[in-house]
Design a protein around this motif. Structure first.
Motif, PDB file in Angstrom:
ATOM      1  N   ASP A  32       0.335   7.023  23.617  1.00 61.59           N
ATOM      2  CA  ASP A  32      -1.512   6.292  23.142  1.00 61.59           C
ATOM      3  C   ASP A  32      -2.370   7.562  22.265  1.00 61.59           C
ATOM      4  OD1 ASP A  32      -3.045   4.363  22.608  1.00 61.59           O
ATOM      5  OD2 ASP A  32      -3.785   4.470  24.368  1.00 61.59           O
ATOM      6  N   ARG A  33      -2.514   6.830  20.900  1.00 59.91           N
ATOM      7  CA  ARG A  33      -3.135   7.715  20.365  1.00 59.91           C
ATOM      8  C   ARG A  33      -4.774   7.489  20.119  1.00 59.91           C
ATOM      9  NH1 ARG A  33      -0.449  12.193  18.282  1.00 59.91           N
ATOM     10  NH2 ARG A  33       1.139  12.653  19.210  1.00 59.91           N
ATOM     11  N   SER A  34      -5.076   6.206  20.735  1.00 58.14           N
ATOM     12  CA  SER A  34      -5.687   5.298  20.270  1.00 58.14           C
ATOM     13  C   SER A  34      -7.440   6.658  20.049  1.00 58.14           C
ATOM     14  CB  SER A  34      -6.419   4.336  20.821  1.00 58.14           C
ATOM     15  OG  SER A  34      -5.429   2.825  21.149  1.00 58.14           O
ATOM     16  N   VAL A  35      -7.733   7.126  21.789  1.00 55.66           N
ATOM     17  CA  VAL A  35      -8.965   7.856  21.538  1.00 55.66           C
ATOM     18  C   VAL A  35      -8.730   8.902  20.167  1.00 55.66           C
ATOM     19  CG1 VAL A  35      -9.751   9.661  22.653  1.00 55.66           C
ATOM     20  CG2 VAL A  35      -9.023   7.938  23.829  1.00 55.66           C
ATOM     21  N   THR A  36      -7.629   9.928  20.115  1.00 60.34           N
ATOM     22  CA  THR A  36      -7.386  10.611  19.230  1.00 60.34           C
ATOM     23  C   THR A  36      -8.267   9.928  17.533  1.00 60.34           C
ATOM     24  OG1 THR A  36      -6.042  12.049  19.771  1.00 60.34           O
ATOM     25  CG2 THR A  36      -5.693  12.686  17.735  1.00 60.34           C
ATOM     26  N   TYR A  37      -7.573   8.684  17.585  1.00 59.71           N
ATOM     27  CA  TYR A  37      -7.901   8.476  16.072  1.00 59.71           C
ATOM     28  C   TYR A  37      -9.468   7.628  16.145  1.00 59.71           C
ATOM     29  CZ  TYR A  37      -3.094   7.366  15.574  1.00 59.71           C
ATOM     30  OH  TYR A  37      -1.426   7.564  15.373  1.00 59.71           O
ATOM     31  N   ALA A  38      -9.497   7.102  17.433  1.00 56.40           N
ATOM     32  CA  ALA A  38     -11.196   6.993  17.040  1.00 56.40           C
ATOM     33  C   ALA A  38     -12.275   8.847  17.201  1.00 56.40           C
ATOM     34  CB  ALA A  38     -12.151   6.621  18.782  1.00 56.40           C
ATOM     35  N   ALA A  39     -11.889   9.539  17.359  1.00 54.67           N
ATOM     36  CA  ALA A  39     -12.484  10.832  17.462  1.00 54.67           C
ATOM     37  C   ALA A  39     -12.325  11.014  16.502  1.00 54.67           C
ATOM     38  CB  ALA A  39     -11.781  11.524  18.504  1.00 54.67           C
ATOM     39  N   LEU A  40     -11.038  11.024  15.888  1.00 54.21           N
ATOM     40  CA  LEU A  40     -11.560  11.257  13.664  1.00 54.21           C
ATOM     41  C   LEU A  40     -12.065  10.544  13.086  1.00 54.21           C
ATOM     42  CD1 LEU A  40     -10.318  12.846  12.064  1.00 54.21           C
ATOM     43  CD2 LEU A  40      -7.870  11.615  11.876  1.00 54.21           C
ATOM     44  N   THR A  41     -12.017   9.467  13.029  1.00 54.50           N
ATOM     45  CA  THR A  41     -12.288   8.367  12.810  1.00 54.50           C
ATOM     46  C   THR A  41     -14.059   8.947  12.838  1.00 54.50           C
ATOM     47  OG1 THR A  41     -10.818   6.860  12.414  1.00 54.50           O
ATOM     48  CG2 THR A  41     -12.702   5.762  11.838  1.00 54.50           C
ATOM     49  N   ILE A  42     -14.021   8.269  13.500  1.00 55.06           N
ATOM     50  CA  ILE A  42     -15.668   8.368  13.950  1.00 55.06           C
ATOM     51  C   ILE A  42     -16.720  10.490  13.312  1.00 55.06           C
ATOM     52  CG2 ILE A  42     -17.467   8.631  15.596  1.00 55.06           C
ATOM     53  CD1 ILE A  42     -16.185   6.879  17.293  1.00 55.06           C
ATOM     54  N   ALA A  43     -15.435  11.257  13.409  1.00 61.15           N
ATOM     55  CA  ALA A  43     -15.868  11.965  12.871  1.00 61.15           C
ATOM     56  C   ALA A  43     -16.113  12.278  12.057  1.00 61.15           C
ATOM     57  CB  ALA A  43     -15.060  13.519  13.415  1.00 61.15           C
ATOM     58  N   ILE A  44     -15.425  11.436  10.664  1.00 60.00           N
ATOM     59  CA  ILE A  44     -15.016  11.953   9.165  1.00 60.00           C
ATOM     60  C   ILE A  44     -16.879  10.691   8.670  1.00 60.00           C
ATOM     61  CG2 ILE A  44     -14.612  10.065   7.040  1.00 60.00           C
ATOM     62  CD1 ILE A  44     -11.703  11.184   8.662  1.00 60.00           C
ATOM     63  N   ALA A  45     -16.638   9.485   9.523  1.00 57.03           N
ATOM     64  CA  ALA A  45     -18.260   9.181   9.380  1.00 57.03           C
ATOM     65  C   ALA A  45     -19.306   9.952   9.340  1.00 57.03           C
ATOM     66  CB  ALA A  45     -18.381   7.357  10.602  1.00 57.03           C
ATOM     67  N   MET A  46     -19.756  10.619  11.045  1.00 54.98           N
ATOM     68  CA  MET A  46     -20.573  11.306  10.832  1.00 54.98           C
ATOM     69  C   MET A  46     -20.830  12.349   9.735  1.00 54.98           C
ATOM     70  SD  MET A  46     -22.000   9.939  13.515  1.00 54.98           S
ATOM     71  CE  MET A  46     -22.176   8.242  13.111  1.00 54.98           C
ATOM     72  N   THR A  47     -19.885  12.921   9.455  1.00 55.36           N
ATOM     73  CA  THR A  47     -19.869  13.769   8.619  1.00 55.36           C
ATOM     74  C   THR A  47     -20.108  13.623   7.006  1.00 55.36           C
ATOM     75  OG1 THR A  47     -17.876  15.413   9.895  1.00 55.36           O
ATOM     76  CG2 THR A  47     -18.084  15.365   7.219  1.00 55.36           C
ATOM     77  N   LEU A  48     -19.682  11.833   6.771  1.00 56.19           N
ATOM     78  CA  LEU A  48     -20.678  11.666   5.567  1.00 56.19           C
ATOM     79  C   LEU A  48     -21.775  11.541   6.109  1.00 56.19           C
ATOM     80  CD1 LEU A  48     -17.532   8.331   4.202  1.00 56.19           C
ATOM     81  CD2 LEU A  48     -18.395  11.016   3.433  1.00 56.19           C
ATOM     82  N   ASN A  49     -22.849  10.830   6.850  1.00 52.56           N
ATOM     83  CA  ASN A  49     -23.800  11.513   6.538  1.00 52.56           C
ATOM     84  C   ASN A  49     -24.905  11.872   7.169  1.00 52.56           C
ATOM     85  OD1 ASN A  49     -24.037   7.991   6.982  1.00 52.56           O
ATOM     86  ND2 ASN A  49     -23.301   7.769   9.064  1.00 52.56           N
ATOM     87  N   VAL A  50     -24.266  13.427   7.231  1.00 51.02           N
ATOM     88  CA  VAL A  50     -24.660  14.792   7.097  1.00 51.02           C
ATOM     89  C   VAL A  50     -25.276  14.855   5.447  1.00 51.02           C
ATOM     90  CG1 VAL A  50     -24.585  17.150   7.154  1.00 51.02           C
ATOM     91  CG2 VAL A  50     -23.458  16.206   8.909  1.00 51.02           C
ATOM     92  N   LEU A  67     -17.391   4.201  11.556  1.00 51.33           N
ATOM     93  CA  LEU A  67     -18.139   3.992  12.477  1.00 51.33           C
ATOM     94  C   LEU A  67     -17.725   3.040  13.711  1.00 51.33           C
ATOM     95  CD1 LEU A  67     -20.156   5.692  14.468  1.00 51.33           C
ATOM     96  CD2 LEU A  67     -22.179   4.402  13.796  1.00 51.33           C
ATOM     97  N   MET A  68     -17.605   2.028  13.011  1.00 51.72           N
ATOM     98  CA  MET A  68     -17.074   0.828  13.641  1.00 51.72           C
ATOM     99  C   MET A  68     -15.824   0.328  13.902  1.00 51.72           C
ATOM    100  SD  MET A  68     -19.566  -1.937  11.410  1.00 51.72           S
ATOM    101  CE  MET A  68     -18.760  -3.486  11.818  1.00 51.72           C
ATOM    102  N   THR A  69     -14.899   1.337  12.837  1.00 55.83           N
ATOM    103  CA  THR A  69     -13.420   1.224  13.690  1.00 55.83           C
ATOM    104  C   THR A  69     -13.420   2.201  14.193  1.00 55.83           C
ATOM    105  OG1 THR A  69     -13.018   0.949  11.373  1.00 55.83           O
ATOM    106  CG2 THR A  69     -11.291   1.743  11.954  1.00 55.83           C
ATOM    107  N   GLY A  70     -13.777   3.424  14.152  1.00 59.60           N
ATOM    108  CA  GLY A  70     -14.103   4.244  15.252  1.00 59.60           C
ATOM    109  C   GLY A  70     -14.383   3.140  16.845  1.00 59.60           C
ATOM    110  N   LEU A  71     -15.038   3.308  16.970  1.00 61.59           N
ATOM    111  CA  LEU A  71     -15.684   2.484  18.139  1.00 61.59           C
ATOM    112  C   LEU A  71     -14.610   1.245  18.567  1.00 61.59           C
ATOM    113  CD1 LEU A  71     -19.667   2.032  17.502  1.00 61.59           C
ATOM    114  CD2 LEU A  71     -18.721   3.577  19.072  1.00 61.59           C
ATOM    115  N   PHE A  72     -13.962   1.035  17.486  1.00 65.36           N
ATOM    116  CA  PHE A  72     -12.191  -0.197  17.923  1.00 65.36           C
ATOM    117  C   PHE A  72     -12.078   0.119  19.184  1.00 65.36           C
ATOM    118  CE2 PHE A  72      -8.862  -1.623  16.640  1.00 65.36           C
ATOM    119  CZ  PHE A  72      -8.501  -2.627  16.999  1.00 65.36           C
TER     120      PHE A  72
END
Length: 272
Positions: A26-44, A69-74
């Motif tokens: 199960d890679r849900s948490v890894t996918y979440a972390a990667l997606t949120i990391a990209i979202a936060m990077t775009l906000n820099v 970010l919403m997808t990452g939280l999902f």
């Protein structure tokens, strides 16, 4: 500065998950972390001011970052749900694909009605007085509240049903989720206050935004990073105990086999 710090925390979490969770199916948490990391990077700010002009300079990068970010939280919510056996219908509904898709469609529709102007790194501060912008942000953070509150419920239950060091990840996730819910509710109140012109209230609550952001991501990252570390520590502890028990049994086994060879045909006498 806050966005840079949060992005750094998320990329550190991605690295730790890729190292410690690489063998898990199960890679849900890894996918979440990667997606949120990209979202936060775009906000820099430095990155946003480069990316958004490439997309037309109308703050489309804000919509992309918020959708990520919403997808990452999902994925994050699903990862927490799958880590335990407690999966009631309301929890499954909160982190379901249809709810995510409805939320994404809703923020996209609201975004189209915002008079976005040109690229700005202060999207809600500059445009939050518009009703469409307030609706956009409220939908975004309402979805965040729903998913993070679900994570809080699951983490608290895991904490109650765990013992010893197993409680550490659940405790960290509970704290991070609690701060996350407070952060989302604070932003929603700020959005409403901005839209109706209560700027004093908005600025008063705004002072809590940065501390809540840091605490939310710090504890969530620590909680998800601690999960594989705790499992690995427990595996090593069980292995040490197994080796110790085996070492204790070896002398007994040798005495038993020697007794059997000394008296063939008769069972060895039990050692007292």
């Amino acid at each position: 500065m806050i966005q840079t710090l949060v992005a750094t925390l998320m990329w550190a979490l991605v690295a730790s998950l890729l190292i410690f969770r690489r063998k898990r199916t199960d890679r849900s948490v890894t996918y979440a972390a990667l997606t949120i990391a990209i979202a936060m990077t775009l906000n820099v700010d430095a990155i946003y001011t480069v990316v958004d002009p490439l997309l037309g300079g109308t703050n489309i990068a804000t919509l992309i970052a918020d959708a990520l970010l919403m997808t990452g939280l999902f994925f994050l919510g699903r990862g927490v749900m799958k880590s335990g056996e407690y999966r009631p219908r309301l929890v499954r509904a909160a982190v379901s694909t249809p709810v995510l898709l409805v939320a994404l469609l809703a923020i996209t529709a609201a975004f189209l009605f915002i008079d976005r102007g040109t690229t700005t790194t202060r999207f809600m501060s500059d445009l939050g007085a518009q009703p469409a912008a307030a609706v956009y942000s409220i939908i975004n953070f309402s979805y965040g509240t729903l998913v993070i509150a679900t994570m809080l419920i699951l983490a608290l239950r895991q904490y109650r049903h765990s013992t010893g060091i197993q409680r550490l990840p659940a405790m960290l996730l509970s704290l991070g989720s609690a701060f996350g819910v407070a952060l989302c509710l604070a932003v929603i109140v700020m959005d409403i206050a901005h839209a109706i012109g209560h700027l004093d209230l908005m600025h008063a609550i705004q002072a809590a935004y940065d501390p809540l952001s840091i605490l939310t991501f710090l504890f969530l990252c620590a909680g998800f990073a601690a999960q594989p570390a705790v499992r690995r520590a427990q595996h090593r502890s069980r292995r040490r105990h197994t080796i110790s028990f085996t070492a204790q049994l070896d002398p007994l086994w040798l005495r038993a086999t020697r007794a059997a060879r000394a008296q063939p045909g008769r069972p060895p006498r039990c050692q007292q």
